[in-house]
Design an enzyme around this catalytic site. Structure first.
Site, PDB file in Angstrom:
ATOM      1  N   VAL A   1      32.690  71.491 -23.696  1.00  0.00           N
ATOM      2  CA  VAL A   1      32.312  70.077 -23.668  1.00  0.00           C
ATOM      3  C   VAL A   1      32.895  69.521 -24.956  1.00  0.00           C
ATOM      4  O   VAL A   1      32.392  69.773 -26.038  1.00  0.00           O
ATOM      5  CB  VAL A   1      30.785  69.875 -23.589  1.00  0.00           C
ATOM      6  CG1 VAL A   1      30.437  68.401 -23.637  1.00  0.00           C
ATOM      7  CG2 VAL A   1      30.221  70.518 -22.321  1.00  0.00           C
ATOM      8  N   PRO A   2      34.006  68.771 -24.849  1.00  0.00           N
ATOM      9  CA  PRO A   2      34.889  68.509 -26.003  1.00  0.00           C
ATOM     10  C   PRO A   2      34.390  67.462 -27.000  1.00  0.00           C
ATOM     11  O   PRO A   2      34.936  66.372 -27.121  1.00  0.00           O
ATOM     12  CB  PRO A   2      36.181  68.052 -25.318  1.00  0.00           C
ATOM     13  CG  PRO A   2      35.713  67.388 -24.057  1.00  0.00           C
ATOM     14  CD  PRO A   2      34.525  68.183 -23.609  1.00  0.00           C
ATOM     15  N   CYS A   3      33.367  67.831 -27.779  1.00  0.00           N
ATOM     16  CA  CYS A   3      32.838  66.901 -28.776  1.00  0.00           C
ATOM     17  C   CYS A   3      33.876  66.576 -29.853  1.00  0.00           C
ATOM     18  O   CYS A   3      33.760  65.554 -30.536  1.00  0.00           O
ATOM     19  CB  CYS A   3      31.554  67.432 -29.382  1.00  0.00           C
ATOM     20  SG  CYS A   3      31.636  69.122 -29.983  1.00  0.00           S
ATOM     21  N   HIS A   4      34.926  67.395 -29.981  1.00  0.00           N
ATOM     22  CA  HIS A   4      35.976  67.105 -30.964  1.00  0.00           C
ATOM     23  C   HIS A   4      36.760  65.843 -30.601  1.00  0.00           C
ATOM     24  O   HIS A   4      37.441  65.278 -31.438  1.00  0.00           O
ATOM     25  CB  HIS A   4      36.919  68.304 -31.115  1.00  0.00           C
ATOM     26  CG  HIS A   4      37.634  68.678 -29.862  1.00  0.00           C
ATOM     27  ND1 HIS A   4      37.064  69.490 -28.895  1.00  0.00           N
ATOM     28  CD2 HIS A   4      38.874  68.357 -29.397  1.00  0.00           C
ATOM     29  CE1 HIS A   4      37.921  69.648 -27.904  1.00  0.00           C
ATOM     30  NE2 HIS A   4      39.028  68.974 -28.183  1.00  0.00           N
TER      31      HIS A   4
END
Length: 197
Positions: A153-156
């Protein structure tokens, strides 16, 4: 991919994946993923993975093989990163801890389905994608801090609004606290790998 709150107790398996940003530890059961941790000095002592345990996991759980293949694909040649890197399996379930706040499920689902590889979103935009008003940007920021599945889950890909307006550079990407400590250098690497910077 589904995100659900998990209250079941089952055998958990651990996998250490070696990547260009260091080791990534994935905790999973036969039904989905319970957590992803990027190794730091504080996690290296907590997440010791025995080699025979990894072999047992891989032989017993097809989901582990799929997760490993997904990370190998993601960290492979940048040329293979298209609109989205396909998730390991469309029925993959990411299990949130039982006492997770309700907004966490909504915001992580929106991020994982609406923000493709090679793009970014601001906290206020993520709040809106999740069905909240733009003024709920701090709620989105809190969800990113609580995200137990960094990279999957690409929080970056979530950056401050002013950066999106004035251009994202290597010196102005915002904080990244996957694993609980500031790892902005990893956020920078991930965004460069995805072609954002």
């Amino acid at each position: 991919m589904h995100i659900s709150i998990c209250g079941i107790t089952t055998d958990l398996y651990h996998l250490a994946i070696y990547t260009p940003i260091g080791r990534i530890y994935v905790t999973t059961c036969l039904y989905g993923v319970h957590g992803v941790a990027i190794e730091t000095e504080s996690t290296s002592n907590q997440l010791i993975i025995e080699a025979n345990e990894i072999e047992e996991c891989i032989s017993n759980a097809n989901i582990i093989k799929q997760i490993d293949q997904w990370f190998q694909l993601y960290f492979g040649d940048c040329e293979v990163l298209t609109d989205r890197v396909p998730l390991p399996h469309p029925d993959l379930t990411l299990h949130l801890p039982p006492h997770s706040p309700p907004y966490l499920h909504r915001i992580l689902t929106a991020l994982s389905t609406e923000v493709p590889t090679g793009s970014t979103v601001s906290y206020s935009q993520l709040a809106q994608l999740s069905g909240y008003s733009a003024s709920h940007c701090r709620l989105a920021a809190r969800a990113m801090k609580l995200n137990p599945f960094p990279i999957l889950v690409p929080c970056h890909r979530v950056v401050p609004k002013q950066l999106r307006q004035h251009g994202i550079t290597a010196n102005s990407i915002g904080r990244y606290t996957a694993g609980g400590v500031n790892m902005s250098h990893i956020k920078l690497w991930l965004l460069q790998h995805e072609g954002v910077i």
